[in-house]
Motif scaffolding. Structure first.
Motif, PDB file in Angstrom:
ATOM      1  N   THR A 111       0.839  -1.204   0.000  1.00 36.53           N
ATOM      2  CA  THR A 111       0.000   0.000   0.000  1.00 36.53           C
ATOM      3  C   THR A 111       0.870   1.248   0.000  1.00 36.53           C
ATOM      4  OG1 THR A 111      -1.871  -1.077   1.107  1.00 36.53           O
ATOM      5  CG2 THR A 111      -1.690   1.313   1.348  1.00 36.53           C
ATOM      6  N   ILE A 112       1.897   1.266   0.828  1.00 35.39           N
ATOM      7  CA  ILE A 112       2.817   2.404   0.886  1.00 35.39           C
ATOM      8  C   ILE A 112       3.512   2.588  -0.463  1.00 35.39           C
ATOM      9  CG2 ILE A 112       4.985   3.232   1.920  1.00 35.39           C
ATOM     10  CD1 ILE A 112       4.017   1.809   4.543  1.00 35.39           C
ATOM     11  N   SER A 117       3.936   5.641  -5.676  1.00 36.42           N
ATOM     12  CA  SER A 117       3.822   5.658  -7.140  1.00 36.42           C
ATOM     13  C   SER A 117       2.784   6.679  -7.602  1.00 36.42           C
ATOM     14  CB  SER A 117       3.444   4.259  -7.653  1.00 36.42           C
ATOM     15  OG  SER A 117       3.164   4.287  -9.041  1.00 36.42           O
ATOM     16  N   ILE A 118       1.651   6.718  -6.907  1.00 37.71           N
ATOM     17  CA  ILE A 118       0.580   7.676  -7.257  1.00 37.71           C
ATOM     18  C   ILE A 118       1.071   9.113  -7.091  1.00 37.71           C
ATOM     19  CG2 ILE A 118      -1.669   8.572  -6.521  1.00 37.71           C
ATOM     20  CD1 ILE A 118      -2.397   5.610  -5.820  1.00 37.71           C
ATOM     21  N   ILE A 119       1.707   9.391  -5.965  1.00 34.10           N
ATOM     22  CA  ILE A 119       2.215  10.743  -5.710  1.00 34.10           C
ATOM     23  C   ILE A 119       3.272  11.129  -6.748  1.00 34.10           C
ATOM     24  CG2 ILE A 119       3.586  12.135  -4.097  1.00 34.10           C
ATOM     25  CD1 ILE A 119       0.670  11.850  -3.244  1.00 34.10           C
ATOM     26  N   LYS A 120       4.136  10.188  -7.107  1.00 32.37           N
ATOM     27  CA  LYS A 120       5.175  10.448  -8.108  1.00 32.37           C
ATOM     28  C   LYS A 120       4.552  10.825  -9.451  1.00 32.37           C
ATOM     29  CE  LYS A 120       9.229   8.429 -10.361  1.00 32.37           C
ATOM     30  NZ  LYS A 120      10.009   7.201 -10.599  1.00 32.37           N
ATOM     31  N   TYR A 122       1.621  12.188 -10.004  1.00 35.46           N
ATOM     32  CA  TYR A 122       1.078  13.556  -9.916  1.00 35.46           C
ATOM     33  C   TYR A 122       2.202  14.591  -9.952  1.00 35.46           C
ATOM     34  CZ  TYR A 122      -3.802  12.299  -8.915  1.00 35.46           C
ATOM     35  OH  TYR A 122      -5.097  11.853  -9.013  1.00 35.46           O
ATOM     36  N   GLU A 123       3.273  14.338  -9.214  1.00 34.41           N
ATOM     37  CA  GLU A 123       4.377  15.295  -9.170  1.00 34.41           C
ATOM     38  C   GLU A 123       5.026  15.462 -10.541  1.00 34.41           C
ATOM     39  OE1 GLU A 123       6.784  13.822  -5.937  1.00 34.41           O
ATOM     40  OE2 GLU A 123       5.778  15.156  -4.491  1.00 34.41           O
ATOM     41  N   GLU A 124       5.120  14.360 -11.303  1.00 37.23           N
ATOM     42  CA  GLU A 124       5.679  14.434 -12.655  1.00 37.23           C
ATOM     43  C   GLU A 124       4.794  15.270 -13.573  1.00 37.23           C
ATOM     44  OE1 GLU A 124       6.154  10.331 -13.663  1.00 37.23           O
ATOM     45  OE2 GLU A 124       8.152  10.182 -12.747  1.00 37.23           O
ATOM     46  N   ALA A 125       3.507  15.384 -13.211  1.00 36.78           N
ATOM     47  CA  ALA A 125       2.572  16.211 -13.983  1.00 36.78           C
ATOM     48  C   ALA A 125       2.495  17.632 -13.425  1.00 36.78           C
ATOM     49  CB  ALA A 125       1.189  15.567 -13.971  1.00 36.78           C
ATOM     50  N   GLY A 126       3.359  17.927 -12.449  1.00 35.25           N
ATOM     51  CA  GLY A 126       3.420  19.275 -11.894  1.00 35.25           C
ATOM     52  C   GLY A 126       2.385  19.549 -10.814  1.00 35.25           C
ATOM     53  N   ILE A 127       1.818  18.488 -10.230  1.00 32.07           N
ATOM     54  CA  ILE A 127       0.785  18.643  -9.195  1.00 32.07           C
ATOM     55  C   ILE A 127       1.374  18.234  -7.842  1.00 32.07           C
ATOM     56  CG2 ILE A 127      -1.470  17.838  -8.388  1.00 32.07           C
ATOM     57  CD1 ILE A 127      -2.085  17.309 -11.429  1.00 32.07           C
ATOM     58  N   GLY A 128       1.358  19.156  -6.886  1.00 29.33           N
ATOM     59  CA  GLY A 128       1.934  18.905  -5.575  1.00 29.33           C
ATOM     60  C   GLY A 128       1.089  17.964  -4.725  1.00 29.33           C
ATOM     61  N   LYS A 129       1.728  17.294  -3.786  1.00 32.23           N
ATOM     62  CA  LYS A 129       1.026  16.305  -2.961  1.00 32.23           C
ATOM     63  C   LYS A 129      -0.003  16.936  -2.024  1.00 32.23           C
ATOM     64  CE  LYS A 129       4.965  16.003   0.218  1.00 32.23           C
ATOM     65  NZ  LYS A 129       6.048  15.112   0.694  1.00 32.23           N
ATOM     66  N   GLU A 130       0.063  18.258  -1.837  1.00 32.16           N
ATOM     67  CA  GLU A 130      -0.938  18.912  -0.985  1.00 32.16           C
ATOM     68  C   GLU A 130      -2.329  18.881  -1.627  1.00 32.16           C
ATOM     69  OE1 GLU A 130       0.533  22.004  -3.832  1.00 32.16           O
ATOM     70  OE2 GLU A 130       1.521  20.488  -2.558  1.00 32.16           O
ATOM     71  N   ARG A 131      -2.409  18.591  -2.916  1.00 25.87           N
ATOM     72  CA  ARG A 131      -3.706  18.536  -3.594  1.00 25.87           C
ATOM     73  C   ARG A 131      -4.220  17.097  -3.759  1.00 25.87           C
ATOM     74  NH1 ARG A 131      -4.959  21.923  -8.624  1.00 25.87           N
ATOM     75  NH2 ARG A 131      -7.015  21.794  -7.638  1.00 25.87           N
ATOM     76  N   ILE A 132      -3.494  16.145  -3.176  1.00 28.09           N
ATOM     77  CA  ILE A 132      -3.847  14.734  -3.332  1.00 28.09           C
ATOM     78  C   ILE A 132      -4.161  14.108  -1.978  1.00 28.09           C
ATOM     79  CG2 ILE A 132      -3.119  12.509  -4.300  1.00 28.09           C
ATOM     80  CD1 ILE A 132      -3.151  14.944  -6.296  1.00 28.09           C
TER      81      ILE A 132
END
Length: 330
Positions: A111-112, A117-120, A122-132
């Motif tokens: 799960t971790i 992987s999911i956060i990565k 989003y970050e590669e698409a320029g979206i910060g983890k604060e929005r996820i």
């Protein structure tokens, strides 16, 4: 006079419970949450075929020319929920919840890894983890995974939550958000007792109200987001909850109805209530979970249902891959 939806937004953050972006544009929620069933449904809608096709083409390029359809579909499956999430974040000003594979619900380490992987992605698409918000089933293993992720600054939404023991464990793990399933609790009690319930007597409403009061009484930062509603009566009874995630059909009903909406949940009132604190560890969690037939049944059923939806999504991707394949020329 203001509609019920307009009034609700004054003291509760309204979240869209859908993968349908047209609904989000109409009702203007702050956040959006999806699950495997909603993503599968959205992926089958013509309006979003371009998202699916783009994901499949990227997966095909990544997998290589020799990869078979099953391998390509599996690669696409890993990124489709994020692709929908990225589009959703173009509409909502807040956050989107993206769910970890339900089949990993009893494996903390996997799960971790999937959350990373999911956060990565989003970050590669320029979206910060604060929005996820990483959405994880409220098993003991899921809660422990969320505890680790929260320490890393990755915010989590603990879903498929039905019992107070799950809620307490989530709060102790300092997760950002929980999603107790109001309607599914009602479903279980209706089937078990043969009775119908309305208003404040609804077992799902009672459960979420208790959780909300417990959290506010003891000063937990974890927020409560009622989910899985069967009717607007449940929503009206939980007005004042930190957040409520609502399907488009019920958002439309709230938006069409006028009247005075009373704030039923109030943190200031919760603070003065006589509530006993519940100590929580793995042994206590497992004991209470075994004793709570409803929570035990609905968690198991929910994980199995989401797992089946994921299998259907994989099959849909394989089918779509065949449909968009370029014809072989002589």
């Amino acid at each position: 006079m203001a509609t019920l939806l307009e009034q609700l937004k004054q003291f509760t953050t309204v979240v869209a419970d859908t993968g349908d972006m047209q609904s989000m544009e109409k009702f203007k929620p702050t956040d959006a949450t999806t699950n495997p069933s909603l993503i599968t449904a959205a992926a089958g809608m013509p309006a979003y075929s371009h998202i699916v096709d783009d994901v499949l083409k990227n997966a095909k390029a990544k997998a290589g020319a020799s990869a078979d359809d099953k391998t390509i579909a599996a690669e696409a499956f890993k990124t489709l929920a994020v692709a929908f999430g990225r589009k959703i974040l173009e509409i909502v000003p807040g956050r989107v919840s993206t769910e970890v594979d339900a089949r990993l619900s009893y494996d903390s380490e996997k799960t971790i890894a999937e959350a990373h992987s999911i956060i990565k992605q989003y970050e590669e698409a320029g979206i910060g983890k604060e929005r996820i918000l990483i959405k994880i089933a409220s098993t003991w293993e899921g809660i422990k995974a969320a505890e680790v992720l929260e320490k890393e600054g990755i915010h989590c939404n603990l879903t498929l939550l039905f019992g107070m023991h799950q809620a307490v464990a989530c709060a102790e793990a300092k997760v950002t958000l929980i999603s107790p399933f109001v309607g599914r609790i009602l479903d279980w009690y209706k089937k078990d007792t043969g009775k119908d319930y309305t208003g404040a007597e609804d077992p799902g409403v009672i459960s979420v109200t208790k959780i909300y009061n417990y959290y506010k009484k003891f000063g937990y930062k974890t927020q409560v987001m009622g989910a899985s509603f069967r009717n607007i009566g449940e929503i009206i009874e939980l007005a004042g909850s930190d957040l409520l995630t609502i399907a488009p059909k019920l958002l439309a009903e709230l938006d069409e109805k006028e009247g005075t909406l009373e704030k039923k949940l109030d943190a200031a009132k919760s603070a003065s209530m006589e509530i006993e604190k519940i100590p929580m560890d793995k042994a206590t969690f497992e004991k209470l979970h075994a004793e709570d037939r409803m929570a035990h049944d609905k968690l198991k059923e929910g994980i199995e249902g989401f797992s089946k939806a994921l299998e259907e999504l994989e099959a849909l991707l394989e089918k779509r891959l065949k449909e968009i394949a370029e014809p072989v020329t002589a």
